[in-house]
Write an enzyme that holds these catalytic residues in place. Structure first.
Site, PDB file in Angstrom:
ATOM      1  N   GLU A 166       0.787  -1.241   0.000  1.00  0.00           N
ATOM      2  CA  GLU A 166       0.000   0.000   0.000  1.00  0.00           C
ATOM      3  C   GLU A 166       0.817   1.289   0.000  1.00  0.00           C
ATOM      4  OE1 GLU A 166      -2.626  -0.506   3.347  1.00  0.00           O
ATOM      5  OE2 GLU A 166      -3.598  -2.245   2.466  1.00  0.00           O
ATOM      6  N   GLU A 273      -6.101 -10.857  -1.079  1.00  0.00           N
ATOM      7  CA  GLU A 273      -6.908 -10.646   0.141  1.00  0.00           C
ATOM      8  C   GLU A 273      -8.401 -10.602  -0.198  1.00  0.00           C
ATOM      9  OE1 GLU A 273      -5.439  -7.323   2.469  1.00  0.00           O
ATOM     10  OE2 GLU A 273      -3.377  -7.729   1.917  1.00  0.00           O
TER      11      GLU A 273
HETATM   12  C1  GLA Z   1      -4.787  -4.569   4.382  1.00  0.00           C
HETATM   13  C2  GLA Z   1      -3.588  -5.391   4.766  1.00  0.00           C
HETATM   14  C3  GLA Z   1      -3.991  -6.668   5.436  1.00  0.00           C
HETATM   15  C4  GLA Z   1      -5.079  -6.480   6.429  1.00  0.00           C
HETATM   16  C5  GLA Z   1      -6.226  -5.784   5.797  1.00  0.00           C
HETATM   17  C6  GLA Z   1      -7.330  -5.620   6.779  1.00  0.00           C
HETATM   18  O1  GLA Z   1      -5.381  -4.990   3.233  1.00  0.00           O
HETATM   19  O2  GLA Z   1      -2.756  -5.691   3.693  1.00  0.00           O
HETATM   20  O3  GLA Z   1      -2.888  -7.214   6.068  1.00  0.00           O
HETATM   21  O4  GLA Z   1      -4.609  -5.745   7.527  1.00  0.00           O
HETATM   22  O5  GLA Z   1      -5.785  -4.522   5.353  1.00  0.00           O
HETATM   23  O6  GLA Z   1      -7.474  -6.690   7.623  1.00  0.00           O
END
Ligand code: GLA
Length: 368
Positions: A166, A273
Site C-alpha cells: 500500500e 486478500e
Molecule cells: C490490508 C492489509 C492486510 C489487512 C487488511 C485488513 O489490506 O494488507 O494485512 O490488515 O488490510 O485486515
C-alpha cells in the site's frame, strides 16, 4: 442388487435415488477426506489460499475446513512488522512459526505478508533513543535488518512475499503515500525493500500489494510505480491485487483492465486478500447509523453470488498470469469487516457462513 431390480419401474426408481443422492451430496456434511474442496476444483488453475491466525489452526472445525478447501496460507497478522519485531533486538517468532509449521506439515504453500507497510509498525521503528525521528540511513538499515532476518528464517518455506504494501496515496492527485517510510527515505524504501528481500531469498516471488487497484485512477498510479520498478530492474516478480471488493465493484471490465495492464509489464498477478463485502466500500471508521440493520438478505446473497461468479470467471480466463487466489479470513464467523469500517456491523463477505457451511456463492465459484 440384482434381485432388487425386477421390474423396469424399479430400475427407474433406483436411478432417481442415485440422482437424488448425487445432488444432495455436496450439501451434506461430508468427511474431510471425501469432500472436494476449492483447492480440488481449481487444481489446474491456481492455488487457493486463506489468511489465518494461529488460533484458527488450533480450532478443529476451522482447521478441517482449511485442509479440505485450501492449499495455501497467508498469516493474517503474525508476520507484520509490529507483531513479529516488537523491539529492535527482539523478534517474536512464535505465531509466524506455528503457521509456517502447519503449512509444512500439511503440504500447503505459504505466502509471507508483509515486509514493509505504513500500518502495524512497531513503536521503536521510526524513533531513536531520544525519541527523535531517525535518519534515512538508520531507517534503511533497520529495514534491511528486519527483512534479512524474517526472509532468511523462512527461506525455502515461504514461496512468495508481499514485500511492500500500500505505498500509493489514497488521494488520487498524489502519487506515493506520505508515510514515514516515504517522508524519511523518499521512493528508495520501495526499491531497497525488494533488493533486501531478493538478497535474503533469491528464489522467493516478490510482490507489490495494494487495494482498489481496479479503480482507473488508482490503477494508473500503481502501474506507474510498477513500470518504474521494472524498468529500473528492481527484483519484483508480481503484483498483489488485494481484492477487498463488494457487491458493487469492481466491474468485470475494470478487473480485466487491471490484470491486463499489470501483466503487460511481465509481472505475475496474485489475488491476495479476497472478500466481497455486502456493503459499499468506505475508508473511514464510523458508528452504526440508525436504520442500518446489517441483515444478510436474500437479495444481498444473490448479488454476492453473482459477483463471486463473475470475478472467478475472469480469474480462470487469466490463469496464465494469475498465480494464486487468497481469501482474507476463513468464514463469515469472523471477518475483519465486522469491525471495519462500521463498528458493530456484521458483514458476510466470504464463501462459508457462520457455521462454516458453503454458501450460495461457493457453489457459483466451483460449478463451472
Ligand atoms: C490490508 C492489509 C492486510 C489487512 C487488511 C485488513 O489490506 O494488507 O494485512 O490488515 O488490510 O485486515
Amino acid at each position: 442388487m440384482k434381485n432388487a431390480i425386477r421390474h423396469p419401474k424399479d430400475f427407474i426408481i433406483f436411478i432417481l435415488c442415485l440422482m437424488l443422492i448425487g445432488y444432495s451430496l455436496p450439501l451434506a456434511a461430508q468427511s474431510p477426506d471425501t469432500q472436494k474442496g476449492l483447492r480440488d476444483y481449481y487444481k489446474s488453475y491456481f492455488p487457493i489460499g486463506v489468511a489465518v491466525s494461529p488460533q484458527a489452526l488450533k480450532n478443529k472445525e476451522e482447521a478441517t475446513l482449511i485442509l479440505t478447501q485450501f492449499n495455501s496460507l497467508t498469516p493474517e497478522n503474525a508476520m507484520k512488522m509490529g507483531p513479529i519485531h516488537p523491539e529492535e533486538n527482539r523478534y517474536n517468532w512464535k505465531d509466524a512459526d506455528s503457521i509456517v509449521n502447519f503449512g509444512q506439515a500439511h503440504h500447503l504453500k505459504v505466502r509471507g505478508h508483509n515486509l514493509c507497510w505504513h500500518e502495524q509498525t512497531p513503536r521503536w521503528l521510526f524513533k531513536d533513543d531520544l525519541g527523535n525521528e531517525v535518519t534515512k540511513d538508520v531507517l534503511l538499515k533497520r529495514l534491511k535488518d528486519h527483512i534479512t532476518a524474517v526472509v532468511t528464517r523462512y527461506k525455502g518455506k515461504i514461496y512468495a512475499w508481499d514485500v511492500v504494501n500500500e505505498a500509493i496515496d489514497d488521494d488520487s492527485t498524489k502519487f506515493l503515500r506520505n508515510s514515514l517510510w516515504c517522508k524519511i527515505c523518499g521512493e528508495d524504501f520501495i526499491t531497497k525493500a525488494f533488493e533486501y528481500a531478493h538478497a535474503a531469498d533469491p528464489d522467493a516471488i516478490l510482490i507489490y500489494n495494494d487495494y482498489n487497484t481496479e479503480r482507473p485512477e488508482k490503477r494508473e498510479r500503481v502501474y506507474k510505480l510498477l513500470k518504474k520498478l521494472v524498468e529500473a530492474k528492481v527484483p519484483i516478480n508480481g503484483v498483489g491485487i488485494q481484492a477487498h471488493w463488494s457487491i458493487y465493484e469492481p466491474s468485470q471490465k475494470e478487473l480485466v483492465a487491471s490484470i491486463k495492464e499489470f501483466s503487460s509489464l511481465g509481472l505475475k498477478v496474485q489475488i491476495t486478500e479476497l472478500d466481497v463485502s455486502v456493503y459499499p466500500w468506505e475508508k473511514n471508521h464510523r458508528a452504526l447509523r440508525e436504520g442500518e440493520t446489517g441483515a444478510y438478505t436474500v437479495d444481498l446473497e444473490q448479488k454476492q453470488s453473482d459477483k463471486y461468479a463473475e470475478v472467478f470467471k475472469v480469474f480462470r480466463e487469466y490463469r496464465n498470469v494469475i498465480t494464486g487466489v487468497t481469501f482474507w479470513n476463513i468464514s463469515d464467523k469472523h471477518t475483519w469487516l465486522d469491525e471495519y469500517p462500521v463498528r458493530g456491523r456484521k458483514n458476510y463477505p466470504l464463501l462459508f457462513d457462520q457455521n462454516l457451511q458453503p454458501k450460495k456463492a461457493y457453489w457459483k465459484v466451483v460449478n463451472f
